[in-house]
Scaffold this motif. Structure first.
Motif, PDB file in Angstrom:
ATOM      1  N   ARG A   1     -32.053  11.853  19.570  1.00 32.78           N
ATOM      2  CA  ARG A   1     -30.629  12.177  19.590  1.00 32.78           C
ATOM      3  C   ARG A   1     -30.466  13.689  19.644  1.00 32.78           C
ATOM      4  N   GLY A   2     -29.590  14.140  20.512  1.00 38.10           N
ATOM      5  CA  GLY A   2     -29.371  15.576  20.667  1.00 38.10           C
ATOM      6  C   GLY A   2     -30.316  16.200  21.680  1.00 38.10           C
ATOM      7  N   GLY A   3     -31.220  15.408  22.228  1.00 38.06           N
ATOM      8  CA  GLY A   3     -32.167  15.927  23.217  1.00 38.06           C
ATOM      9  C   GLY A   3     -32.451  14.919  24.307  1.00 38.06           C
ATOM     10  N   CYS A   4     -31.522  14.010  24.530  1.00 35.60           N
ATOM     11  CA  CYS A   4     -31.710  12.955  25.527  1.00 35.60           C
ATOM     12  C   CYS A   4     -31.271  13.461  26.907  1.00 35.60           C
ATOM     13  N   SER A   5     -32.147  13.305  27.877  1.00 36.00           N
ATOM     14  CA  SER A   5     -31.879  13.758  29.240  1.00 36.00           C
ATOM     15  C   SER A   5     -31.969  12.580  30.206  1.00 36.00           C
ATOM     16  N   PRO A   6     -31.195  12.611  31.290  1.00 42.60           N
ATOM     17  CA  PRO A   6     -31.327  11.560  32.295  1.00 42.60           C
ATOM     18  C   PRO A   6     -32.553  11.781  33.183  1.00 42.60           C
ATOM     19  N   LEU A   7     -33.221  12.907  32.999  1.00 36.35           N
ATOM     20  CA  LEU A   7     -34.359  13.292  33.833  1.00 36.35           C
ATOM     21  C   LEU A   7     -35.686  13.140  33.093  1.00 36.35           C
ATOM     22  N   ALA A   8     -36.681  12.585  33.760  1.00 34.20           N
ATOM     23  CA  ALA A   8     -38.070  12.559  33.289  1.00 34.20           C
ATOM     24  C   ALA A   8     -38.259  11.878  31.946  1.00 34.20           C
ATOM     25  N   GLY A   9     -37.538  10.809  31.723  1.00 34.67           N
ATOM     26  CA  GLY A   9     -37.717  10.050  30.489  1.00 34.67           C
ATOM     27  C   GLY A   9     -38.944   9.169  30.569  1.00 34.67           C
ATOM     28  N   LYS A  10     -39.147   8.409  29.517  1.00 33.44           N
ATOM     29  CA  LYS A  10     -40.277   7.492  29.422  1.00 33.44           C
ATOM     30  C   LYS A  10     -40.259   6.483  30.581  1.00 33.44           C
ATOM     31  N   LYS A  11     -39.041   6.091  30.969  1.00 32.79           N
ATOM     32  CA  LYS A  11     -38.842   5.156  32.077  1.00 32.79           C
ATOM     33  C   LYS A  11     -37.605   5.619  32.847  1.00 32.79           C
ATOM     34  N   ALA A  12     -37.593   5.395  34.140  1.00 27.89           N
ATOM     35  CA  ALA A  12     -36.443   5.783  34.970  1.00 27.89           C
ATOM     36  C   ALA A  12     -35.403   4.663  34.944  1.00 27.89           C
TER      37      ALA A  12
ATOM     38  N   ASN B   1     -40.360  18.355  30.334  1.00 27.46           N
ATOM     39  CA  ASN B   1     -40.684  17.433  31.430  1.00 27.46           C
ATOM     40  C   ASN B   1     -39.563  17.388  32.458  1.00 27.46           C
ATOM     41  N   ALA B   2     -38.318  17.473  31.999  1.00 25.54           N
ATOM     42  CA  ALA B   2     -37.181  17.464  32.931  1.00 25.54           C
ATOM     43  C   ALA B   2     -37.229  18.699  33.840  1.00 25.54           C
ATOM     44  N   ALA B   3     -37.547  19.852  33.281  1.00 20.11           N
ATOM     45  CA  ALA B   3     -37.648  21.078  34.086  1.00 20.11           C
ATOM     46  C   ALA B   3     -38.810  20.979  35.065  1.00 20.11           C
ATOM     47  N   ARG B   4     -39.922  20.398  34.622  1.00 17.20           N
ATOM     48  CA  ARG B   4     -41.068  20.245  35.526  1.00 17.20           C
ATOM     49  C   ARG B   4     -40.738  19.304  36.688  1.00 17.20           C
ATOM     50  N   LEU B   5     -39.969  18.250  36.393  1.00 17.03           N
ATOM     51  CA  LEU B   5     -39.533  17.328  37.451  1.00 17.03           C
ATOM     52  C   LEU B   5     -38.696  18.081  38.486  1.00 17.03           C
ATOM     53  N   LEU B   6     -37.764  18.903  38.012  1.00 14.45           N
ATOM     54  CA  LEU B   6     -36.927  19.683  38.933  1.00 14.45           C
ATOM     55  C   LEU B   6     -37.774  20.660  39.733  1.00 14.45           C
ATOM     56  N   ASP B   7     -38.781  21.273  39.106  1.00 16.51           N
ATOM     57  CA  ASP B   7     -39.697  22.173  39.815  1.00 16.51           C
ATOM     58  C   ASP B   7     -40.401  21.429  40.953  1.00 16.51           C
ATOM     59  N   ARG B   8     -40.923  20.234  40.653  1.00 11.26           N
ATOM     60  CA  ARG B   8     -41.637  19.441  41.672  1.00 11.26           C
ATOM     61  C   ARG B   8     -40.712  19.078  42.836  1.00 11.26           C
ATOM     62  N   GLN B   9     -39.431  18.865  42.534  1.00  9.18           N
ATOM     63  CA  GLN B   9     -38.472  18.489  43.570  1.00  9.18           C
ATOM     64  C   GLN B   9     -37.847  19.701  44.258  1.00  9.18           C
ATOM     65  N   GLY B  10     -38.191  20.904  43.799  1.00  6.90           N
ATOM     66  CA  GLY B  10     -37.649  22.119  44.406  1.00  6.90           C
ATOM     67  C   GLY B  10     -36.178  22.339  44.110  1.00  6.90           C
ATOM     68  N   VAL B  11     -35.708  21.818  42.968  1.00  7.54           N
ATOM     69  CA  VAL B  11     -34.300  21.926  42.594  1.00  7.54           C
ATOM     70  C   VAL B  11     -34.090  23.209  41.779  1.00  7.54           C
ATOM     71  N   PRO B  12     -33.138  24.052  42.192  1.00  5.34           N
ATOM     72  CA  PRO B  12     -32.855  25.268  41.412  1.00  5.34           C
ATOM     73  C   PRO B  12     -32.090  24.936  40.127  1.00  5.34           C
ATOM     74  N   TYR B  13     -32.482  25.578  39.041  1.00  8.77           N
ATOM     75  CA  TYR B  13     -31.841  25.356  37.744  1.00  8.77           C
ATOM     76  C   TYR B  13     -32.104  26.567  36.861  1.00  8.77           C
ATOM     77  N   ALA B  14     -31.398  26.622  35.755  1.00  7.49           N
ATOM     78  CA  ALA B  14     -31.650  27.639  34.733  1.00  7.49           C
ATOM     79  C   ALA B  14     -31.780  26.911  33.401  1.00  7.49           C
ATOM     80  N   LEU B  15     -32.654  27.427  32.536  1.00 10.85           N
ATOM     81  CA  LEU B  15     -32.819  26.891  31.192  1.00 10.85           C
ATOM     82  C   LEU B  15     -32.099  27.800  30.209  1.00 10.85           C
TER      83      LEU B  15
ATOM     84  N   ALA C   1     -32.187  19.315  28.484  1.00 11.12           N
ATOM     85  CA  ALA C   1     -33.461  19.438  29.190  1.00 11.12           C
ATOM     86  C   ALA C   1     -34.513  18.517  28.575  1.00 11.12           C
ATOM     87  N   GLY C   2     -34.087  17.708  27.587  1.00  6.90           N
ATOM     88  CA  GLY C   2     -35.014  16.772  26.969  1.00  6.90           C
ATOM     89  C   GLY C   2     -35.563  17.248  25.640  1.00  6.90           C
ATOM     90  N   LEU C   3     -34.956  18.296  25.104  1.00 11.18           N
ATOM     91  CA  LEU C   3     -35.376  18.864  23.832  1.00 11.18           C
ATOM     92  C   LEU C   3     -34.138  19.415  23.146  1.00 11.18           C
TER      93      LEU C   3
END
Length: 162
Positions: free
Chosen positions: A104-115, A10-24, A134-136
């Motif tokens: 734990r070990g997969g917590c991201s500041p992006l695309a969580g249950k709540k902002a 979900n974090a990667a999809r959020l970045l895709d929607r925002q047009g943010v370049p990233y690598a996984l 990346a949330g995983l």
């Protein structure tokens, strides 16, 4: 040998929607050692470039997130001050998933249950690109610190102890 395809989070999809370049990047996961220091070693990068996401609760601001380098320790007073509170402390591990949707070990500041408000340690600005979950478990995002901040509204502030 072909490179293994990494499923989008979900974090990667959020970045895709925002047009943010990233690598996984995928790293091997050992359930007995989910530390960000281990992730940095498996990525082969400086631990100061890998940021762990901590979930905290502040007396005035409520639930907040702090992203700090793998090799650093959170300064709760600095976090409380950053969000206009007198006191902040990490939430119990049992509350992380219900609050964020992440484990734990997969917590991201992006695309969580709540902002929730996100505070990113200012040391991130020393790097052209940083790594964060990346949330995983075992999947890391690599992107520019300012892109992280723009994607989740993070504020840069000193959050760690000397």
């Amino acid at each position: 040998m072909p490179r293994e395809k990494i499923a989008k989070t979900n974090a990667a999809r959020l970045l895709d929607r925002q047009g943010v370049p990233y690598a996984l990047h995928r790293v091997e996961v050992d359930e007995r050692d989910l530390s960000a220091l281990t992730v940095a070693a498996r990525l082969g990068v400086d631990p100061a470039q890998v940021f762990k996401t901590l979930v905290a609760r502040a007396d005035r601001a409520g639930v907040i997130m702090a992203c700090i380098p793998a090799c650093a320790e959170l300064d709760p007073r600095a976090l409380a001050s950053a969000c206009g509170s007198r006191h902040a402390e990490l939430v119990p591990l049992a509350e992380v998933r219900p609050l964020t949707g992440y484990v734990r070990g997969g917590c991201s500041p992006l695309a969580g249950k709540k902002a929730y408000p996100v505070f990113l340690d200012e040391s991130a600005l020393l790097w052209e690109r940083i790594f964060l979950s990346a949330g995983l478990r075992g999947v890391q995002l690599e992107l520019a610190p300012r892109d992280v901040a723009a994607a989740c509204g993070a504020v840069f502030v000193k959050l760690t102890r000397e």
